[in-house]
Design an enzyme around this catalytic site. Structure first.
Site, mmCIF file in Angstrom:
data_model
loop_
_atom_site.group_PDB
_atom_site.id
_atom_site.type_symbol
_atom_site.label_atom_id
_atom_site.label_comp_id
_atom_site.label_asym_id
_atom_site.label_seq_id
_atom_site.Cartn_x
_atom_site.Cartn_y
_atom_site.Cartn_z
ATOM 1 C CG HIS A 162 -4.272 -9.450 15.914
ATOM 2 N ND1 HIS A 162 -5.433 -10.075 16.305
ATOM 3 C CD2 HIS A 162 -4.654 -8.407 15.127
ATOM 4 C CE1 HIS A 162 -6.463 -9.432 15.764
ATOM 5 N NE2 HIS A 162 -6.021 -8.422 15.054
ATOM 6 C CG LEU A 179 -2.138 -0.897 1.074
ATOM 7 C CD1 LEU A 179 -2.988 -0.817 2.326
ATOM 8 C CD2 LEU A 179 -2.970 -0.515 -0.148
ATOM 9 C CB ALA A 180 3.693 2.366 2.102
ATOM 10 C CG LEU A 188 -5.106 -1.546 5.854
ATOM 11 C CD1 LEU A 188 -6.481 -2.092 5.490
ATOM 12 C CD2 LEU A 188 -4.045 -2.253 5.029
ATOM 13 N NE ARG A 222 -5.404 -5.112 16.257
ATOM 14 C CZ ARG A 222 -5.143 -4.922 14.978
ATOM 15 N NH1 ARG A 222 -3.905 -4.676 14.594
ATOM 16 N NH2 ARG A 222 -6.112 -4.941 14.108
HETATM 17 C C1 LIG Z 1 -3.148 -10.785 8.280
HETATM 18 C C2 LIG Z 1 -3.054 -9.299 8.448
HETATM 19 C C3 LIG Z 1 -4.196 -8.528 8.494
HETATM 20 C C4 LIG Z 1 -4.123 -7.144 8.629
HETATM 21 N N1 LIG Z 1 -5.270 -6.431 8.686
HETATM 22 C C5 LIG Z 1 -5.211 -5.089 8.789
HETATM 23 C C6 LIG Z 1 -6.401 -4.305 8.801
HETATM 24 O O1 LIG Z 1 -7.506 -4.829 8.732
HETATM 25 N N2 LIG Z 1 -6.279 -2.965 8.882
HETATM 26 C C7 LIG Z 1 -5.063 -2.353 8.943
HETATM 27 O O2 LIG Z 1 -5.031 -1.144 8.977
HETATM 28 N N3 LIG Z 1 -3.926 -3.067 8.919
HETATM 29 C C8 LIG Z 1 -3.965 -4.418 8.849
HETATM 30 N N4 LIG Z 1 -2.801 -5.137 8.837
HETATM 31 C C9 LIG Z 1 -1.513 -4.444 8.781
HETATM 32 C C10 LIG Z 1 -1.259 -3.950 7.375
HETATM 33 O O3 LIG Z 1 -1.748 -4.862 6.437
HETATM 34 C C11 LIG Z 1 0.210 -3.730 7.076
HETATM 35 O O4 LIG Z 1 0.821 -3.050 8.109
HETATM 36 C C12 LIG Z 1 0.377 -2.886 5.834
HETATM 37 O O5 LIG Z 1 -0.382 -3.423 4.789
HETATM 38 C C13 LIG Z 1 1.820 -2.769 5.425
HETATM 39 O O6 LIG Z 1 1.891 -2.116 4.178
HETATM 40 P P1 LIG Z 1 3.268 -1.670 3.562
HETATM 41 O O7 LIG Z 1 2.961 -1.058 2.266
HETATM 42 O O8 LIG Z 1 4.014 -0.877 4.557
HETATM 43 O O9 LIG Z 1 4.096 -3.033 3.371
HETATM 44 P P2 LIG Z 1 3.776 -4.406 2.598
HETATM 45 O O10 LIG Z 1 2.414 -4.493 2.099
HETATM 46 O O11 LIG Z 1 4.297 -5.481 3.489
HETATM 47 O O12 LIG Z 1 4.682 -4.327 1.315
HETATM 48 C C14 LIG Z 1 6.047 -4.540 1.344
HETATM 49 C C15 LIG Z 1 6.570 -4.428 -0.066
HETATM 50 O O13 LIG Z 1 7.982 -4.397 -0.018
HETATM 51 C C16 LIG Z 1 8.532 -5.339 -0.918
HETATM 52 N N5 LIG Z 1 9.818 -5.720 -0.345
HETATM 53 C C17 LIG Z 1 10.125 -6.062 0.927
HETATM 54 N N6 LIG Z 1 11.432 -6.258 1.058
HETATM 55 C C18 LIG Z 1 11.989 -6.028 -0.145
HETATM 56 C C19 LIG Z 1 13.310 -6.055 -0.649
HETATM 57 N N7 LIG Z 1 14.353 -6.333 0.129
HETATM 58 N N8 LIG Z 1 13.506 -5.777 -1.956
HETATM 59 C C20 LIG Z 1 12.463 -5.478 -2.777
HETATM 60 N N9 LIG Z 1 11.192 -5.409 -2.339
HETATM 61 C C21 LIG Z 1 10.973 -5.684 -1.042
HETATM 62 C C22 LIG Z 1 7.503 -6.402 -1.040
HETATM 63 O O14 LIG Z 1 7.659 -7.078 -2.263
HETATM 64 C C23 LIG Z 1 6.214 -5.579 -0.983
HETATM 65 O O15 LIG Z 1 5.935 -5.071 -2.255
HETATM 66 C C24 LIG Z 1 -2.870 -6.523 8.715
HETATM 67 C C25 LIG Z 1 -1.720 -7.294 8.668
HETATM 68 C C26 LIG Z 1 -1.803 -8.673 8.574
HETATM 69 C C27 LIG Z 1 -0.555 -9.481 8.631
#
Ligand SMILES: Cc1cc2nc3c(=O)[nH]c(=O)nc-3n(C[C@H](O)[C@H](O)[C@H](O)COP(=O)(O)OP(=O)(O)OC[C@H]3O[C@@H](n4cnc5c(N)ncnc54)[C@H](O)[C@@H]3O)c2cc1C
Ligand code: SF4
Ligand code: FES
Lengths: 254, 657
Positions: free
Chosen positions: B265, B42-43, B461, B329
């Site tokens: 959690h 998402l980020a 999110l 939590r």
């Molecule tokens: C089961 C579950 C349910 C959840 N439910 C909720 C919810 O209902 N509401 C809420 O707000 N939050 C929820 N969360 C938390 C939330 O989903 C995450 O904190 C959030 O989506 C993280 O987003 P992000 O973009 O930071 O990272 P991520 O979505 O983890 O993305 C990481 C990205 O980095 C890339 N990456 C990582 N390391 C490397 C590397 N070394 N080289 C190249 N690419 C790399 C990956 O390929 C990916 O594209 C939940 C989490 C889990 C585990």
């Protein structure tokens, strides 16, 4: 639930890379618990292979909860295995019996070349989305979310199509390797919403053109895709896609 | 000294003021500026789309085969926004306040307020993109409530909110790819940061398909690589989630903040055996309707449905009457652990509690019967109606539970237990999301900034999308405005050469160990040490021991790990080894941080510091700071403190009673 342990034979497709030819190899695995997931069984096999000095089986997986669409194994002749509305990662070993031989293959489709063993290249799906699977709004232009009420039934129908996880099982199940279920899910998701209206015609025309370019086959309505889809994407979406396409090609100025 | 660069002026005006005065880059210059984005969850996807739209030249990387598969996809429950559509007293201030309080007063006020401010734009943006949020019959957006709050501000799409939001961002990203503004590198893993004259100027990435190392230049580098929950081996994170990008940045000079703040959690499917590879979350939204209980009798062998009402202990409702099952939590997890440790746990492992929908089914059934104007329905008919409502709300979660456990949660209460879920700690960033390395930014779960010592549900999110869509487009411009005279640097520059060599050497060393133990077995052992000693409860003795054990494990790993295959091919075991090597080092720092923090707050519970009734006991006089750690050598760190100043909120003991 009663738990039990089993000994199995896993007959699996091994292929070093996209250039070399592949073939089947059989491996015994012991003491597999009925509580394990299918991929945990493969993990056990892989640990065994590594200890024996062999190359472990490469396969795609990430979330292991049926939502990322990464896992993709063709198990005993069915994409994602025998359970209905299920992904490979959610298949559990209680679906098998002691002594069974399980055959595991990658998705087979010209548009999904094998990368290694059970891993295939599904980037064709991304390119189909690039051809128009979006709504062209730049960040920061949006009006208040509630200024556009959407009929609940429509919103729900759109959501039902948007549930597609892009796994490609529909393609693997189809004897023509057609990507129509995948494409129809995306087209329906956006066509059912008022936000999707402005680009409705160009979207469907461009996405279909890209699908053809990628080398996916034609749809002959066998229904194998719907039967195998882990998210139960309805084949009625294909009818909608055909309708959208027809209207668009008859009336679009492009 | 760390300067968080928080704008001056009243809290409400800071972000508006900042936006009004930050430097801008004109469109012609944007095209000359290259931005590397690692991670397209998402980020990262939202940042890549937004920056591509603005005209920057973006290169984006992810290790999965498509950006649509990032771990964000797994989020179930929902996303918060201070829309106050329900007219139930919500506001930007209340969302801000709840988040600060939920985080147990260890988050930065200015960042959290900005997050609450932009939260409403996120929903609008997502709706415009075609995200199919749940709606009411009148066609308007529907909301539900989540833990730690008393208003309904959570937007959702059945139990797949993360998927729908990510698909929205992914579509926006694919559109920019089609337009040529973003170049996407899937199946690539970042393995090193390249620094030139003290600034982040690029990365070394490994093409996971053919094993080749690649050099990529950027005027700025954004890490959007998610959290490090997999340090515990078992967690609800996707299998590939890792700390490698943030850890490599840390070793290159970026401070790592509050690594010991991890979230366990409360509602996950319990571990079933040694083979377990990951844990599955049952969304917090279930606590809206499910009631949590254990038998009042220790080691009660009866089936749940045979235990009469008066012999059940609804311990959350008993201990926290004001919030009941909707406490945050950390509180809910600790309460479950407490009951199980005391011997009241259920199931074969006794490490589980019940989450029961029987009451909700009857309640909803009666409402449905009432709608039909039929008061003569039997209890059975009411239950049938109620199950339909529960199915509509949580059907996919119930199905998932059934697939994994083989039990039907419509008939029997679910068994649940806490599991590692989220990491509040991460790279230290200032108000602009810049790390301590100039030109290096961290967004989403990869940074530490918004959730203090405990994150409230449905706010990750929100943070990921806030950072990507609405914060970084402004704050990055403020830095890049000074870069317009700097041409792209050739990747033949010695700094690239050196960084690539470092990576190649490390990989060679790993491959040549040719030991006897698998990567997986090391990861499992690491996870067990950290879960036992730096998990839901920690103490000084355990942490000191954990540090010893991790150091020993590290030695063993580097002398006895066995990685099959070769370097120049697809080699998932090698990828895993690279990640586990970094997790081991991070694990040590987590324990160092937990040991330093002689207080309990949020998810960090030090057994030595608790109130008489077992609640977390903060020490604001001594620990109201962000602990940012700078890497000194393999096992040594410098602690830099960022004092937390609360201008608006008055910290008090968190009470949910
Ligand atoms: C089961 C579950 C349910 C959840 N439910 C909720 C919810 O209902 N509401 C809420 O707000 N939050 C929820 N969360 C938390 C939330 O989903 C995450 O904190 C959030 O989506 C993280 O987003 P992000 O973009 O930071 O990272 P991520 O979505 O983890 O993305 C990481 C990205 O980095 C890339 N990456 C990582 N390391 C490397 C590397 N070394 N080289 C190249 N690419 C790399 C990956 O390929 C990916 O594209 C939940 C989490 C889990 C585990
Ligand atoms: S339509 Fe179904 S089978 Fe096809 S890609 Fe989507 S989820 Fe997979
Ligand atoms: S691993 Fe994600 S759907 Fe199977």
């Amino acid at each position: 639930m009663e738990h039990y342990n089993m000994n199995l034979t896993v007959k699996v497709w091994r292929q070093k890379n996209s250039r070399e030819k592949g073939g089947f190899q059989s491996y015994p695995v012991k003491d597999i618990s009925s509580e394990m997931s299918f991929l945990e069984m493969i993990d056990v096999l892989n640990e065994q292979l590594i200890r024996d000095g062999e190359d472990p089986i490469a396969f795609d997986h990430d979330c292991r909860e049926g939502i990322c669409g990464m896992c993709s194994m063709y198990i005993n002749g069915k994409p994602h295995g025998a359970w209905k509305a299920n992904t490979t990662c959610q298949l559990h070993m209680r679906a098998f019996k002691d002594g069974e031989t399980i055959t595991v293959e990658p998705w087979r489709a010209g548009a999904f070349p094998v990368i290694k063993d059970l891993m295939v290249d599904r980037s064709a799906f991304d390119r189909i989305i690039q051809a128009g699977g979006y709504i062209s709004v730049n960040t920061g232009n949006a009006v208040d979310g509630n200024s556009l009420p959407i009929n609940k039934d429509k919103a729900d129908a759109s959501f039902a199509a948007a549930m597609c996880i892009g796994c490609g099982a529909c393609v693997a199940a189809c004897k023509n390797s057609s990507a129509m279920l995948f494409l129809s899910a995306k087209v329906s998701h956006l066509a059912l919403l008022p936000q999707g209206e402005p680009e409705r015609k160009s979207r469907v025309i461009n996405m279909v053109a890209q699908m053809d370019k990628e080398g996916f086959g034609a749809c002959t309505n066998t229904g194998a895709c719907e039967a195998t889809c882990p998210k139960e994407i309805s084949i009625s979406n294909i009818a909608r896609l055909n309708q959208e396409y027809l209207v668009a090609s008859l009336t679009s100025d492009k | 000294m760390l300067d968080a660069k928080i704008p001056s002026g009243p809290l409400d005006d800071k972000w508006t003021e900042y936006k009004g005065h930050c430097k801008l880059v004109n469109p012609a210059n944007k095209r000359k500026l290259e931005v590397i984005i690692v991670g397209t969850g998402l980020a990262g996807a939202s940042a890549a789309a937004a920056l591509g739209e603005l005209g920057y030249k973006v290169k984006a990387f992810c290790f999965q085969d498509s950006p649509r598969r990032a771990h964000s996809i797994a989020a179930q429950g929902g996303i918060n926004a201070a829309k106050n559509y329900q007219n139930d007293g919500d506001s930007v201030f209340r969302l801000f306040y709840d988040t600060i309080k939920g985080g147990d007063y260890r988050a930065r006020e200015a960042n959290v307020h900005r997050l609450a401010e932009v939260s409403t734009n996120i929903i609008d943006q997502c709706v415009a993109q075609g995200v199919p949020f749940a709606r009411e019959y009148g066609g308007l957006l529907s909301n539900r409530s989540f833990g730690g709050t008393q208003v309904q501000r959570t937007f959702y799409a059945a139990g797949q909110t993360g998927q729908q939001l990510l698909i929205g961002a992914y579509q926006a990203l694919e559109r920019q790819i089609a337009l040529g503004n973003v170049q996407m590198f899937a199946r690539h893993e970042m393995l090193e940061i390249v620094k030139i004259d003290g600034k982040a100027r690029g990365i070394i990435a490994r093409n996971l398909v053919n094993g080749e190392l690649e050099r990529h230049f950027g005027h700025a580098v954004l890490l959007c690589t998610g959290g490090y929950g997999n340090v515990y081996y078992l967690s609800t994170n996707a299998m590939g989630s890792n700390t490698t990008a943030t850890w490599k940045a840390h070793r290159k000079g970026a401070a790592f903040a509050n690594p010991c703040f991890t979230q366990i959690h409360p509602t996950c499917i319990p571990v079933s055996g040694d083979h377990q590879s990951k844990l599955t979350l049952m969304s917090e939204s279930l606590r809206n309707d499910g009631r949590i209980w254990v038998p009042k009798k220790k080691d009660d062998q009866r089936k749940a449905i045979d235990i009469p009402e008066e012999e059940r202990d609804y311990y959350l409702e008993r201990r926290y009457p004001a919030f009941g099952n909707l406490v945050p939590r950390d509180v809910a997890s600790r309460a479950a652990k407490e009951r199980c440790d005391e011997g009241y746990g259920v199931g074969t492992s006794k490490q589980a509690v019940y989450l029961d929908f029987a009451d909700a089914i009857v309640r909803y059934g009666k409402i449905e019967a009432g709608k039909e104007g039929n008061s003569s329905k039997s209890m059975e008919e009411i239950i049938v109606l109620g199950k339909e409502v529960v199915k509509e709300k949580y059907g996919n979660l119930f199905d998932m539970y059934k697939k994994i456990t083989g039990e039907n949660p419509y008939e029997f209460p679910m068994r649940i237990y806490p599991a590692v879920h989220y990491t509040m700690g991460g790279l230290w960033v200032n108000y602009e999301l810049q790390t301590t390395i100039p030109g290096l930014y961290a967004l989403g779960e990869a940074n530490f900034s918004d959730h203090g010592a405990n994150r409230l549900g449905a706010s990750a999110l929100m943070q990921g999308l806030a950072d990507g869509y609405f914060v970084i487009p402004y704050t990055l411009g403020n830095t890049l405005a000074d870069e317009i005279y700097n041409k792209a640097i050739e990747t033949s520059h010695p700094a690239f050469e050196e960084a690539e060599k470092e990576v190649a050497d490390r990989i060679n060393t790993l491959m040549n160990i040719k030991g006897t133990q698998t990567v997986e077995s090391f990861h499992k052992r690491l996870g067990k040490i950290i879960w036992d000693k730096c998990g839901m409860a920690r103490n000084k003795e355990g942490l000191l021991q954990a540090i010893q054990e991790i150091q020993a494990l590290k030695k063993e790993f580097w002398s006895d790990v066995r990685i099959p295959g070769s370097i120049n091919e697809m080699n998932p075991e090698l990828d895993k080894a690279n990640r586990v090597a970094d997790f081991i080092e991070l694990g040590e720092l987590m324990c160092v941080d937990a040991l330093n923090r002689n207080e309990s707050c949020g998810g960090h519970f030090r057994e030595e510091f608790q109130t008489e009734d077992g609640e977390a006991l903060r020490d604001d006089a001594n620990f109201m700071y962000v602990a940012a750690w700078e890497s000194k050598s393999a096992h040594e760190w410098n602690l830099i403190k960022e004092p937390l100043v609360y201008d608006v909120v008055k910290p008090s003991q968190r009470s949910y009673k």
